[in-house]
Design a protein around this motif. Structure first.
Motif, PDB file in Angstrom:
ATOM      1  N   GLY A 325       0.794  -1.070   0.094  1.00  0.00           N
ATOM      2  CA  GLY A 325      -0.040   0.026   0.063  1.00  0.00           C
ATOM      3  C   GLY A 325       0.896   1.296  -0.002  1.00  0.00           C
ATOM      4  N   ILE A 326       0.912   1.988  -1.096  1.00  0.00           N
ATOM      5  CA  ILE A 326       1.880   3.158  -1.150  1.00  0.00           C
ATOM      6  C   ILE A 326       0.918   4.303  -1.438  1.00  0.00           C
ATOM      7  N   ILE A 327       1.312   5.521  -1.014  1.00  0.00           N
ATOM      8  CA  ILE A 327       0.761   6.842  -1.019  1.00  0.00           C
ATOM      9  C   ILE A 327       1.404   7.517  -2.300  1.00  0.00           C
ATOM     10  N   MET A 328       0.725   7.976  -3.347  1.00  0.00           N
ATOM     11  CA  MET A 328       1.425   8.666  -4.494  1.00  0.00           C
ATOM     12  C   MET A 328       0.490   9.760  -4.716  1.00  0.00           C
ATOM     13  N   ILE A 352      -1.784  -3.892 -10.104  1.00  0.00           N
ATOM     14  CA  ILE A 352      -2.533  -3.028  -9.092  1.00  0.00           C
ATOM     15  C   ILE A 352      -4.020  -3.403  -8.810  1.00  0.00           C
ATOM     16  N   LYS A 353      -4.304  -3.559  -7.647  1.00  0.00           N
ATOM     17  CA  LYS A 353      -5.658  -4.284  -7.279  1.00  0.00           C
ATOM     18  C   LYS A 353      -6.551  -2.954  -6.964  1.00  0.00           C
ATOM     19  N   VAL A 373      -2.396   3.657  -3.635  1.00  0.00           N
ATOM     20  CA  VAL A 373      -2.309   2.497  -4.509  1.00  0.00           C
ATOM     21  C   VAL A 373      -2.038   1.251  -3.876  1.00  0.00           C
ATOM     22  N   ILE A 374      -3.092   0.283  -4.116  1.00  0.00           N
ATOM     23  CA  ILE A 374      -2.787  -0.835  -3.459  1.00  0.00           C
ATOM     24  C   ILE A 374      -2.380  -2.130  -4.533  1.00  0.00           C
ATOM     25  N   ILE A 375      -1.073  -2.662  -4.303  1.00  0.00           N
ATOM     26  CA  ILE A 375      -0.553  -3.568  -5.243  1.00  0.00           C
ATOM     27  C   ILE A 375      -0.790  -4.927  -4.533  1.00  0.00           C
ATOM     28  N   ASP A 376      -1.033  -5.944  -5.385  1.00  0.00           N
ATOM     29  CA  ASP A 376      -1.144  -7.103  -4.845  1.00  0.00           C
ATOM     30  C   ASP A 376      -0.588  -8.183  -5.988  1.00  0.00           C
ATOM     31  N   LEU A 388     -11.804   1.264  -7.767  1.00  0.00           N
ATOM     32  CA  LEU A 388     -11.368   2.536  -7.734  1.00  0.00           C
ATOM     33  C   LEU A 388     -12.505   3.069  -6.650  1.00  0.00           C
ATOM     34  N   ILE A 389     -11.916   4.082  -5.854  1.00  0.00           N
ATOM     35  CA  ILE A 389     -12.757   4.776  -4.671  1.00  0.00           C
ATOM     36  C   ILE A 389     -12.397   6.278  -4.821  1.00  0.00           C
TER      37      ILE A 389
END
Length: 894
Positions: A325-328, A352-353, A373-376, A388-389
């Motif tokens: 989970g990263i903030i961009m 990208i999830k 950004v949630i990465i899985d 997307l939210i």
């Protein structure tokens, strides 16, 4: 120890540094002392402890150094010895308490450092027996400071702090709470831009714990700024995660964590909030020859923008099943050129999830809009799209920044986990739509259109009259509760054009809404039925707290139940109700739960006293204020407020005091009225007013009455004055003559039994004569006014004395009752009278606000088209003609 008590004391320490120390540096001094005080209190004298606290290296040694001329040098040596004993050299922020450039010279430095130590010496900051909340409160206090310092520091230092609300969202969305302890697997968590460590800590807190209560994930972090890396290390220790590794250095240039083959170490989970749009990311690195191959297959990020350099470092550092989970900044979602090439390459791998668009102005140190950004990587090849939210509109103002509310956090998390599509808020978008139809553009606003809830002006209605049906339809929430209410307030006069007119006067609209049967029934359902349902469901949870209770799991459980209970509510939004609970949890309830967890419900018998302060000399000879434990200023229950004890057990006493208080208030109002009426230039009370002429001191009143008493006169009083003079001169014959000539003296008893004149008799008679005397007519009105004021003042004093005595008696009863409370009584008082009573009142307030808002909107719609443009113009023309005619009558011509 309660956060609400701890924070103000710690903030006081900042005041000691004002002057030479920059606000950005406050945290370095204050947090080093907070850390040292904490470990010293917790571990001094304990064998096999996590930290060694030896002689000459404890907080007690700092106290001994207070007031000494070389206090700064002594403090540095004491802290340095502690660091050497524990092999922590270089781990803490680089501060010196013997730095004259920041702390001043001579006595100024001595006073600042000694004052700073004195703040931490306060008995309220005592971590020796801090069992009530474990280490969470201390660690949270650390992060509270980080937030405060980020607010004061400005953009240059604010990048080190990630708001805890955002950290909590990421921690829950990466799924770290779902892992299980396995004998062959060591879970890892990494932050390549660790800052103060808050993201790491929140994520680790979300992970399960082992049989010893320790997180089953191993923490790794790297931070470029040396001082901030020290803060992160302290933060981990304060959160009982001291085994975590924080390395110093530039992650992009020289990653600190590699494997045996010189490749980047792979992690199960990564969290990160890197510096946005890092313009110097490529300093010290040749991207085309990156030995870690982070850019292979994706492309090289722009030389002056490192957002994707950090992003690709995360991808390379993630295990094949890893999650991040990263903030961009928002720009990574849609910027073109080389960044577009990289973004499309990432999209084709389907890593990208999800993406959550956050509110603007949320982060300290930047105003750039950001997203999570949630990465899985797990099962990425089978992933169909991205969830997307758009959470950009859910926040509250906090000074010059925006902050996520508790309801915003929970809504984001629940919506994402359940993959719930909500119009205007969330949507699942297929990769084919993103890549083929939108050329890899991930801008959230392209896929989620905000719902426009504003009411546009209807030109036709302004010209022709009537209320547009679209305006009335905007109140569908109200009409869903009571369809009949719509017909009662509005009448449709043109079905084809969908035009309505008011069916009742505007002044009756509010009453019609509030008194509507369906609205009343829905209100009762949400306040009584739904709340009672939830209340009964959580009762056993809140009445069975013990040492094994996990407070964070408790609040998550009961808040989830509240959300589910109010899901079908029509008036209230269930997330607004959730916010009521979480706000109360943060303010009070969590302190109660932590205390009960540590001490049992018997903690409800504890009383906290506030004492009168007295001045004493401390060990360094300085005058300080301390509690005078012989004089109680006030008291309250540690868990159960005294008001609850009073209303539950002593209502008659309380009613009697309240009645006396009302009487006292009424008397004061009467006194104020008398003073105001007679305080002018000709006022009868002007002689006794204070300098500001807003009060009458008792001394002024008595003095003036004595002055007027001395002016009293009567025949009897004059004669008695002469008699007393003749008595002193032993002129008995003349006294007899005076008595025979003054019949007014006949009523006074001035002789002894043997017929002689007695001195005591004469004095008593003189007093009687004086009492019956009158002031001269010129002073009579003033005298009577003064006496009336004095009589009312005496009555108020007597009432206030009665209040004080009754309050003292009630205080004694209340204190005695605390001691004898049974556990069942404590549970009843806490659950019913404190916790549930507060929440029920808050929910009622929420409903009142909702109904007020609905009523206001109906009135707005009703009045918006009340007059057509033609009617307004006619009225304006009539007013113009009336003014012109009046001017002509006054002789004006043009």
């Amino acid at each position: 120890m309660k956060k609400s008590e701890l924070y103000p004391l710690l903030l006081e320490s900042c005041n000691k540094l004002r002057g030479g120390v920059e606000p950005a540096r406050y945290k370095d001094y204050v947090l080093v002392l907070l850390f040292f005080k904490y470990v010293s209190d917790r571990y001094k004298g304990q064998p096999f402890a996590e930290f060694k606290i030896s002689d000459g290296a404890s907080f007690d040694d700092l106290i001994k150094a207070k007031g000494k001329s070389d206090v700064g040098e002594r403090v540095d040596k004491i802290i340095q010895k502690f660091l050497e004993d524990n092999k922590l050299q270089g781990a803490l922020p680089d501060v010196s308490f013997n730095n004259p450039d920041e702390l001043g010279y001579g006595k100024e430095l001595v006073d600042k450092v000694s004052g700073l130590i004195a703040v931490f010496q306060n008995p309220a900051i005592d971590f020796k027996n801090n069992r009530a909340s474990g280490d969470d409160i201390i660690g949270d206090a650390y992060e509270y400071f980080m937030m405060k310092f980020a607010q004061e520091s400005g953009k240059s230092k604010g990048q080190f702090y990630t708001p805890s609300e955002v950290s909590r969202i990421i921690a829950r969305l990466i799924g770290i709470g779902n892992i299980k302890q396995m004998p062959t697997k060591k879970w890892t968590l990494y932050d390549p831009a660790a800052g103060s460590g808050s993201l790491l800590i929140r994520a680790a807190d979300e992970a399960p714990v082992d049989e010893n209560g320790d997180s089953i994930v191993t923490i790794f972090g790297q931070e470029k700024d040396i001082a901030t890396a020290g803060l992160a290390r302290m933060n981990l220790i304060l959160h009982h995660k001291g085994t975590g590794e924080i390395k110093k250095g530039n992650t992009l240039v020289s990653p600190a964590f590699t494997d045996d083959f010189g490749e980047l170490k792979k992690f199960d989970f990564i969290v990160m909030n890197p510096p946005f749009s890092d313009k110097s990311w490529s300093d010290g690195i040749k991207a085309t020859e990156d030995k870690y191959k982070r850019f292979d297959g994706y492309g090289i990020p722009p030389e002056k923008n490192g957002d994707y350099a950090w992003f690709l470092h995360v991808l390379k550092s993630l295990d094949d099943n890893g999650k991040a989970g990263i903030i961009m900044p928002h720009g990574i979602l849609f910027r073109g050129n080389s960044e577009e090439t990289i973004r499309i390459a990432i999209l084709r791998k389907r890593y990208i999830k999800g993406i959550i668009s956050l509110p603007a102005n949320l982060f300290y140190g930047t105003g750039i809009p950001a997203c999570i950004v949630i990465i899985d990587k797990e099962n990425a090849d089978t992933r169909d799209g991205i969830f997307l939210i758009d959470a950009s509109r859910g926040f509250k103002k906090d000074g010059n920044k925006n902050r996520l509310r508790e309801q915003d956090i929970e809504k984001i998390v629940r919506t994402f986990i359940n993959q719930e599509e909500i119009e205007g808020y969330s949507r699942f978008v297929k990769y084919s739509d993103i890549l083929e139809k939108n050329a890899g553009n991930l801008n959230v606003s392209r896929y989620i259109q905000k719902i426009d809830d504003t009411l546009p002006q209807n030109i036709a209605a302004h010209l022709k009259g009537g209320i547009p049906g679209t305006d009335i339809d905007s109140l569908k929430r109200l009409w869903s509760i009571s369809p009949a209410l719509k017909q009662k307030i509005f009448t449709c006069t043109d079905n084809q054009q969908n035009i309505y007119y008011l069916a009742i006067p505007t002044e009756n609209i509010e009453e019609a809404i509030w008194q509507d049967v369906n609205v009343q029934n829905e209100k009762k359902k949400e306040v009584d039925t739904m709340f009672t349902q939830w209340r009964n469901a959580v009762k056993s949870i809140l009445l069975n707290i013990n040492s094994e209770t996990n407070p964070k799991q408790l609040i998550r459980a009961i808040s989830s139940m509240l959300l589910d209970t109010y899901k079908s509510a029509l008036l209230l939004d269930n997330y607004d109700v959730y916010d009521c609970l979480l706000n109360y949890w943060n303010a009070k309830l969590q302190d109660d739960v932590y205390a009960i967890k540590a001490y049992g419900y018997e903690a409800g018998r504890e009383i906290e006293y506030e004492y009168v302060q007295k001045k004493v000399k401390d060990e360094s000879g300085e005058t300080v204020s301390v509690d005078d434990t012989s004089k109680v200023k006030s008291f309250d229950g540690a868990l159960i407020p005294r008001e609850i004890i009073e209303t539950s057990y002593f209502p008659e006493d309380l009613n009697a005091i309240n009645a006396l208080a009302e009487q006292s208030t009424a008397l004061k109002a009467e006194l104020d009225e008398m003073r105001e009426e007679e305080s002018g230039d000709d006022g009868l009370l002007k002689e006794v007013l204070n300098e500001n002429e807003d009060g009458i001191p008792k001394t002024n009143l008595i003095k003036r009455l004595k002055e007027l008493d001395s002016k009293k006169t009567s025949v009897a009083m004059d004669a008695m004055t002469k008699l007393m003079t003749l008595f002193d001169e032993d002129k008995t014959d003349e006294m007899e003559v005076l008595i025979s000539k003054t019949p007014e003296l006949a009523k006074f008893d001035i002789r002894n039994k043997n017929g002689t004149f007695g001195k005591a008799k004469l004095k008593a008679a003189f007093k009687l004569a004086m009492d019956s005397a009158v002031v001269p007519e010129i002073y009579k009105e003033e005298y009577d006014a003064l006496l009336a004021y004095q009589a009312k003042m005496i009555k108020k004093e007597e009432t206030d004395k009665a209040i004080k005595e009754a309050q003292k008696a009630l205080d004694d009863k209340v204190q005695a009752k605390y001691v004898e409370l049974t556990v069942d009584e404590i549970k009843h008082l806490l659950f019913n009278m404190k916790w549930m009573a507060k929440l029920e009142a808050d929910i009622k307030d929420e409903i009142e606000q909702v109904l007020n808002t609905m009523s206001a909107k109906v009135l707005l719609i009703a009045k918006r088209y009340e007059h057509t443009l033609g009617e307004i113009e006619e009225k304006a023309e009539a007013s113009r003609k009336a003014v012109m005619a009046a001017l002509e009558r006054m002789g004006y011509k043009w």
